[in-house]
Motif scaffolding. Structure first.
Motif, PDB file in Angstrom:
ATOM      1  N   MET A  21      11.989  49.388  67.444  1.00  0.00           N
ATOM      2  CA  MET A  21      11.690  50.760  66.883  1.00  0.00           C
ATOM      3  C   MET A  21      12.465  51.027  65.678  1.00  0.00           C
ATOM      4  N   TYR A  22      12.248  51.660  64.782  1.00  0.00           N
ATOM      5  CA  TYR A  22      12.751  51.908  63.465  1.00  0.00           C
ATOM      6  C   TYR A  22      13.203  53.324  63.091  1.00  0.00           C
ATOM      7  N   LYS A  23      14.244  53.692  62.764  1.00  0.00           N
ATOM      8  CA  LYS A  23      14.448  55.171  62.786  1.00  0.00           C
ATOM      9  C   LYS A  23      14.766  55.595  61.429  1.00  0.00           C
ATOM     10  N   VAL A  24      13.849  56.853  60.886  1.00  0.00           N
ATOM     11  CA  VAL A  24      14.193  57.040  59.514  1.00  0.00           C
ATOM     12  C   VAL A  24      14.485  58.421  59.715  1.00  0.00           C
ATOM     13  N   VAL A  25      15.429  59.024  58.867  1.00  0.00           N
ATOM     14  CA  VAL A  25      15.478  60.561  58.865  1.00  0.00           C
ATOM     15  C   VAL A  25      15.498  60.777  57.501  1.00  0.00           C
ATOM     16  N   ARG A  26      14.450  61.837  57.078  1.00  0.00           N
ATOM     17  CA  ARG A  26      14.316  62.590  56.122  1.00  0.00           C
ATOM     18  C   ARG A  26      14.933  63.899  55.702  1.00  0.00           C
ATOM     19  N   LEU A  27      15.705  63.941  54.852  1.00  0.00           N
ATOM     20  CA  LEU A  27      16.387  65.211  54.433  1.00  0.00           C
ATOM     21  C   LEU A  27      15.670  65.746  53.331  1.00  0.00           C
ATOM     22  N   VAL A  28      15.284  67.096  53.470  1.00  0.00           N
ATOM     23  CA  VAL A  28      14.513  67.930  52.148  1.00  0.00           C
ATOM     24  C   VAL A  28      15.077  69.069  52.066  1.00  0.00           C
ATOM     25  N   LYS A  29      15.587  69.459  50.862  1.00  0.00           N
ATOM     26  CA  LYS A  29      16.273  70.902  50.462  1.00  0.00           C
ATOM     27  C   LYS A  29      15.389  71.545  49.184  1.00  0.00           C
ATOM     28  N   THR A  30      14.943  72.655  49.516  1.00  0.00           N
ATOM     29  CA  THR A  30      14.316  73.504  48.299  1.00  0.00           C
ATOM     30  C   THR A  30      15.209  74.332  47.916  1.00  0.00           C
ATOM     31  N   ILE A  31      15.320  74.468  46.274  1.00  0.00           N
ATOM     32  CA  ILE A  31      16.208  75.187  45.831  1.00  0.00           C
ATOM     33  C   ILE A  31      15.522  76.281  45.256  1.00  0.00           C
ATOM     34  N   LYS A  32      16.156  77.502  45.416  1.00  0.00           N
ATOM     35  CA  LYS A  32      15.431  78.949  44.953  1.00  0.00           C
ATOM     36  C   LYS A  32      16.235  79.376  43.808  1.00  0.00           C
ATOM     37  N   ASP A  33      15.380  80.390  42.944  1.00  0.00           N
ATOM     38  CA  ASP A  33      16.067  81.068  41.935  1.00  0.00           C
ATOM     39  C   ASP A  33      16.527  82.351  42.573  1.00  0.00           C
ATOM     40  N   ASN A  34      17.032  83.182  41.880  1.00  0.00           N
ATOM     41  CA  ASN A  34      17.576  84.598  42.175  1.00  0.00           C
ATOM     42  C   ASN A  34      16.559  85.522  42.629  1.00  0.00           C
ATOM     43  N   ASP A  35      15.281  85.083  42.302  1.00  0.00           N
ATOM     44  CA  ASP A  35      14.066  85.879  42.687  1.00  0.00           C
ATOM     45  C   ASP A  35      13.567  85.329  44.128  1.00  0.00           C
ATOM     46  N   GLY A  36      14.027  84.252  44.476  1.00  0.00           N
ATOM     47  CA  GLY A  36      13.426  83.730  45.650  1.00  0.00           C
ATOM     48  C   GLY A  36      12.381  82.755  45.263  1.00  0.00           C
ATOM     49  N   ASN A  37      12.039  82.264  44.029  1.00  0.00           N
ATOM     50  CA  ASN A  37      10.910  81.223  43.745  1.00  0.00           C
ATOM     51  C   ASN A  37      11.564  79.803  43.897  1.00  0.00           C
TER      52      ASN A  37
ATOM     53  N   LEU B 248      16.821  58.335  55.135  1.00  0.00           N
ATOM     54  CA  LEU B 248      18.043  57.574  55.358  1.00  0.00           C
ATOM     55  C   LEU B 248      17.688  56.753  56.536  1.00  0.00           C
ATOM     56  N   ASN B 249      18.141  55.312  56.701  1.00  0.00           N
ATOM     57  CA  ASN B 249      17.826  54.553  57.707  1.00  0.00           C
ATOM     58  C   ASN B 249      19.148  53.843  58.422  1.00  0.00           C
ATOM     59  N   GLY B 250      20.330  54.261  57.960  1.00  0.00           N
ATOM     60  CA  GLY B 250      21.334  53.715  58.739  1.00  0.00           C
ATOM     61  C   GLY B 250      21.991  52.386  58.623  1.00  0.00           C
ATOM     62  N   ASP B 251      21.623  51.981  56.890  1.00  0.00           N
ATOM     63  CA  ASP B 251      21.689  50.385  56.673  1.00  0.00           C
ATOM     64  C   ASP B 251      23.021  50.274  55.990  1.00  0.00           C
ATOM     65  N   GLY B 252      23.717  51.511  55.804  1.00  0.00           N
ATOM     66  CA  GLY B 252      25.120  51.519  55.067  1.00  0.00           C
ATOM     67  C   GLY B 252      24.794  51.579  53.569  1.00  0.00           C
ATOM     68  N   SER B 253      23.608  51.862  53.027  1.00  0.00           N
ATOM     69  CA  SER B 253      23.513  52.034  51.578  1.00  0.00           C
ATOM     70  C   SER B 253      24.101  53.440  51.125  1.00  0.00           C
ATOM     71  N   THR B 254      24.408  53.781  50.059  1.00  0.00           N
ATOM     72  CA  THR B 254      24.519  55.213  49.599  1.00  0.00           C
ATOM     73  C   THR B 254      23.184  55.831  49.382  1.00  0.00           C
ATOM     74  N   PRO B 255      23.115  57.113  50.027  1.00  0.00           N
ATOM     75  CA  PRO B 255      21.715  57.649  49.803  1.00  0.00           C
ATOM     76  C   PRO B 255      21.499  57.999  48.313  1.00  0.00           C
ATOM     77  N   ASP B 256      20.141  57.703  47.729  1.00  0.00           N
ATOM     78  CA  ASP B 256      19.818  57.862  46.522  1.00  0.00           C
ATOM     79  C   ASP B 256      18.627  58.946  46.437  1.00  0.00           C
ATOM     80  N   PRO B 257      19.019  60.444  46.511  1.00  0.00           N
ATOM     81  CA  PRO B 257      18.076  61.384  46.557  1.00  0.00           C
ATOM     82  C   PRO B 257      17.349  61.684  45.488  1.00  0.00           C
ATOM     83  N   LEU B 258      16.203  61.909  45.610  1.00  0.00           N
ATOM     84  CA  LEU B 258      15.078  62.141  44.442  1.00  0.00           C
ATOM     85  C   LEU B 258      14.929  63.794  44.096  1.00  0.00           C
TER      86      LEU B 258
END
Length: 105
Positions: free
Chosen positions: A1-17, A26-36
């Protein structure tokens, strides 16, 4: 089995948009995360540079920058946890491409 963790962050403005989303797998292979980062919404674009790239409102640009740093810290923390689960040295995560040197790639 292969485990992958996906992190997602939504950024909002002052009005909540929603103004941007940051995501990384992320897969735990030692690599530095490279977020999009996806920035969206024409309200944040105040113009365009000569090369066609957008000019963003400075407050929005700073908010995205601050949130990206927080996100990266969390991604590194989670990647290290996965490395430990996989028997990979978690200190590799802090150095770009260190996992390639260890694996002789």
């Amino acid at each position: 089995m292969y485990k992958v963790v996906r992190l997602v962050k939504t950024i909002k403005d002052n009005d909540g948009n929603n103004i941007a989303t940051i995501q990384v797998d992320l897969n735990g292979d030692g690599s530095t995360p490279d977020p999009l980062t996806a920035i969206y919404g024409s309200a944040q674009t105040i113009g365009f540079n000569d090369d066609g790239s957008p000019i963003y409102d400075m407050e929005i640009k700073q908010r995205i920058k601050d949130e990206k740093q927080k996100f990266m810290a969390e991604a590194i923390k989670e990647q290290k946890k996965l490395c430990i689960e996989n028997g990979v040295d978690p200190d590799l995560v802090n150095i770009l491409n260190a996992e390639k040197k260890v694996n002789n790639e």
